[in-house]
Design a protein around this motif. Structure first.
Motif, PDB file in Angstrom:
ATOM      1  N   ARG A  61       0.796  -1.224   0.000  1.00 12.71           N
ATOM      2  CA  ARG A  61       0.000   0.000   0.000  1.00 12.71           C
ATOM      3  C   ARG A  61       0.840   1.291   0.000  1.00 12.71           C
ATOM      4  O   ARG A  61       0.486   2.255  -0.680  1.00 12.71           O
ATOM      5  N   PRO A  62       1.948   1.339   0.768  1.00 14.19           N
ATOM      6  CA  PRO A  62       2.750   2.575   0.728  1.00 14.19           C
ATOM      7  C   PRO A  62       3.213   2.960  -0.676  1.00 14.19           C
ATOM      8  O   PRO A  62       3.299   4.139  -1.000  1.00 14.19           O
ATOM      9  N   TYR A  63       3.456   1.959  -1.537  1.00 20.55           N
ATOM     10  CA  TYR A  63       3.865   2.268  -2.913  1.00 20.55           C
ATOM     11  C   TYR A  63       2.711   2.891  -3.687  1.00 20.55           C
ATOM     12  O   TYR A  63       2.902   3.729  -4.552  1.00 20.55           O
ATOM     13  N   TYR A  64       1.522   2.449  -3.371  1.00 21.91           N
ATOM     14  CA  TYR A  64       0.326   3.024  -4.014  1.00 21.91           C
ATOM     15  C   TYR A  64       0.215   4.503  -3.651  1.00 21.91           C
ATOM     16  O   TYR A  64       0.056   5.367  -4.515  1.00 21.91           O
ATOM     17  N   ASP A  65       0.344   4.810  -2.356  1.00 20.02           N
ATOM     18  CA  ASP A  65       0.224   6.199  -1.922  1.00 20.02           C
ATOM     19  C   ASP A  65       1.373   7.055  -2.448  1.00 20.02           C
ATOM     20  O   ASP A  65       1.212   8.246  -2.678  1.00 20.02           O
ATOM     21  N   ALA A  66       2.524   6.414  -2.648  1.00 21.87           N
ATOM     22  CA  ALA A  66       3.664   7.156  -3.177  1.00 21.87           C
ATOM     23  C   ALA A  66       3.592   7.274  -4.692  1.00 21.87           C
ATOM     24  O   ALA A  66       4.417   7.931  -5.314  1.00 21.87           O
ATOM     25  N   GLY A  67       2.609   6.621  -5.300  1.00 17.25           N
ATOM     26  CA  GLY A  67       2.468   6.662  -6.754  1.00 17.25           C
ATOM     27  C   GLY A  67       3.544   5.880  -7.474  1.00 17.25           C
ATOM     28  O   GLY A  67       3.942   6.229  -8.578  1.00 17.25           O
ATOM     29  N   LEU A  68       4.029   4.820  -6.843  1.00 23.33           N
ATOM     30  CA  LEU A  68       5.050   3.984  -7.491  1.00 23.33           C
ATOM     31  C   LEU A  68       4.396   2.678  -7.930  1.00 23.33           C
ATOM     32  O   LEU A  68       3.979   1.870  -7.107  1.00 23.33           O
ATOM     33  N   PHE A  69       4.306   2.521  -9.252  1.00 24.09           N
ATOM     34  CA  PHE A  69       3.567   1.379  -9.779  1.00 24.09           C
ATOM     35  C   PHE A  69       4.430   0.548 -10.722  1.00 24.09           C
ATOM     36  O   PHE A  69       5.251   1.081 -11.455  1.00 24.09           O
ATOM     37  N   TYR A 107      -1.240  -2.035  -8.993  1.00 25.74           N
ATOM     38  CA  TYR A 107      -2.483  -1.367  -9.412  1.00 25.74           C
ATOM     39  C   TYR A 107      -2.617  -1.282 -10.932  1.00 25.74           C
ATOM     40  O   TYR A 107      -3.655  -1.594 -11.494  1.00 25.74           O
TER      41      TYR A 107
END
Lengths: 231, 373
Positions: free
Chosen positions: B241-249, B265
């Motif tokens: 989830r932290p990668y999602y919030d950081a916009g790292l996909f 995502y």
């Protein structure tokens, strides 16, 4: 000598204009952030994840704009009862005889551009015409769909009672998948109305030269003096 | 220990199997933890297992792949498999019982009569309704007849897996057999839905132990799923989830970002729309779960997940508009039509405006001349 005497009329009161522009800004913001959420661009950097939060911020803006969207919606609903006759809720339910006649007139002469044989003054609309009123009713319903599905999707992460009130929506639709699809599709339908709305505002300003565009900022429109006597 | 006239309790059976009381208490603790209960509930579970006679269970299999049973027997506490499933509770289950054919049917009917109104009916699989239900027949009867017969005397029904809860793959478009989930057929019994393809073994154990020990259904959400396991999205308990919030996909499954373990995502992870306990309970005794293994969630516990768009893209299909069409395509079509309409209308109005202008100019000139005169 035949000269035209025009008079200035205060039509759009402050709350209506404030609603209009904040609402427009919200729709724009919600759409841009909504697209970013639906399909985030690849922004690359060597930073650690802990230093970055842009996607979280995009979502924060989306949710904040959604609350503002609801707030001005409530303001406008209040003003539909408290405001002047051009802001009144009856404008948005033009289903009486007069409204239907006006709708036919707008369809014939504004949409299909059939020339009027004898332009009557009573067909000149001061506030919203009947078709516009109907379009704004549709817009309002679509906005409700957005609020219900949007806050429904949001409710699971919320602790406040307001978004939690909508928790039943995704469940009733068969899950978050369908709620999200409807949320996305309604966005396009809103833009459909926005495109037509903006075009017709420019069209009326151009054809009728009554200050339609500036009235959205100043609140004033101009009409032939004779029209007032009828009003 | 057990009086002959008294019905055996779970505790009796567990001790008979050679487990110690300590094992039993550990099991009760496990179960309380699974169900998300507070520590005082451990004693309640132990008490219930010691004093209430075992509840007979009939476990039906209709249109399904048995992955729910497979998942359940791999639940990570041995007592679940040994006691609840293998030895004592199941009076009928085609897959695991020793008896077969007429013997098996006789055992089922005996339970249905003797414990009318008391037994728990577990259903794995959906029921075909098309063509008189001939697509799934057991012992000469259709699944629909079997279900109605078994449900009539059941105290409650547990719908195992996505098949029984929402139809799963057999009910995917075009649903050739008319596969129907249980709640659309049986309306007069309490039903717990435990969706997932399969559900997590520990979730199944938690649900069934709750029903068996307390004699009540666990707290359910609006859709009828136990809140303890289905209250949160996979997304909300995801360790990525932290990668999602950081916009790292991850953009592709084989790119550098995927190797770094970024959020899945954009490669179609359905975690943000899927309610399940995978992120917190995980699979195979808590070893891993799909996202941890580098594959996005496919949303297997959500209704219609087969028809909700491609598994590896962030699109959502729309029923009735064709499987491939998406909201965006429709939106772009509508926008294009609007643009064309506006264009045509603008040209037509320009023509009309010219006429009006000519008249205005003429009027202006007349006025000017009159002013001069």
């Amino acid at each position: 000598m035949k000269t035209q005497d025009y008079k200035r009329l205060y039509i759009w009161e402050g709350p209506v204009r404030i609603f209009h522009w904040i609402n427009a800004l919200c729709i724009l913001t919600l759409t841009i952030t909504g697209f970013l959420i639906a399909d985030p661009p690849a922004i690359m950097s060597g930073d650690e994840a802990s230093h970055r939060y842009w996607f979280g911020i995009v979502r924060f803006i989306h949710f904040t704009a959604a609350y503002l969207f609801v707030a001005v919606m409530i303001l406008r609903i209040y003003w539909a009862f408290a405001g002047n006759r051009y802001a009144h809720w009856r404008n948005f339910l033009p289903f009486n005889k007069k409204g239907l006649q006006n709708m036919l007139h707008v369809l014939k002469h504004d949409i299909l551009l059939i020339p009027e044989r004898k332009p009557g003054l009573s067909s000149v609309n001061i506030g919203h015409n009947a078709v516009a009123g109907l379009a704004y009713l549709l817009m309002f319903l679509l906005a409700l769909v957005m609020v219900f599905t949007g806050f429904g999707l949001f409710s699971n992460n919320a602790s406040w009672w307001f978004p939690k009130m909508f928790a039943w929506v995704p469940a009733a639709l068969g899950g978050d998948f369908m709620a999200r699809t409807i949320h996305h599709l309604s966005m396009w339908l809103i833009w459909f109305i926005v495109f037509v709305h903006v075009y017709l505002v420019l069209f009326h300003d151009w054809m009728e030269s009554n200050g339609e565009v500036s009235s959205m900022i100043s609140g004033f429109k101009f009409f032939k003096k004779e029209r007032f006597k009828e009003e | 220990m057990v009086k002959s006239d008294k019905r055996e309790t779970y505790f009796d059976a567990i001790i008979k199997m050679g487990y110690t009381r300590r094992d039993f208490m550990k099991f009760a603790t496990f179960m309380a933890a699974y169900m998300g209960l507070k520590t005082s509930a451990i004693a309640q579970i132990a008490d219930a297992l010691e004093n209430t006679p075992r509840v007979p269970v009939i476990w039906e299999h209709y249109q399904e792949c048995t992955c729910c049973s497979e998942s359940f027997i791999r639940s990570d506490h041995p007592i679940v498999a040994d006691i609840i499933l293998d030895k004592i509770s199941l009076d009928y289950t085609e897959t695991l019982m020793a008896a077969a054919g007429e013997q098996a049917e006789a055992a089922k009917h005996a339970t249905m009569e003797k414990y009318h109104g008391e037994y728990i009916l577990c259903v794995e699989g959906s029921v075909p309704l098309k063509d008189d239900g001939q697509y799934c027949c057991i012992a000469g009867k259709t699944a629909l007849e079997q279900l109605k017969e078994a449900a009539a005397g059941a105290k409650a029904i547990i719908a195992w897996g996505s098949c029984a809860s929402n139809g799963c793959v057999q009910s995917a478009y075009p649903n050739p057999t008319g596969a129907t989930p249980i709640h659309k057929i049986i309306k007069d019994k309490p039903i717990v839905k435990v969706p997932g393809c399969p559900p997590i073994g520990e979730v199944m154990a938690g649900v069934i132990v709750h029903v068996l020990t307390f004699g009540t259904l666990p707290e359910l959400d609006r859709i009828g799923r136990p809140k303890a396991f289905y209250a949160k999205r996979v997304h909300d308990s995801c360790y990525r989830r932290p990668y999602y919030d950081a916009g790292l996909f991850a953009e592709h499954f084989d790119d550098e970002n995927a190797r770094k373990g970024y959020c899945l995502y954009k490669v179609g992870c359905k975690g943000p729309m899927t309610y399940n306990a995978c992120g917190s309970m995980r699979w195979n005794n808590g070893v891993s779960y799909p996202i941890q293994s580098g594959h996005g969630c496919i949303g297997c516990s959500e209704e219609n997940f087969w028809d909700n768009g491609p598994l590896y893209e962030r699109l959502t299909g729309l029923k009735g508009f064709g499987i491939e069409s998406t909201a965006d395509k429709i939106g772009m079509g509508v926008t294009g039509a609007v643009a064309a309409g506006i264009g045509v209308h603008a040209i037509a109005s320009a023509v009309a405006k010219r006429k009006a202008k000519r008249a205005q100019r003429a009027e202006g000139k007349t006025n000017e001349e009159e002013l001069k005169a």
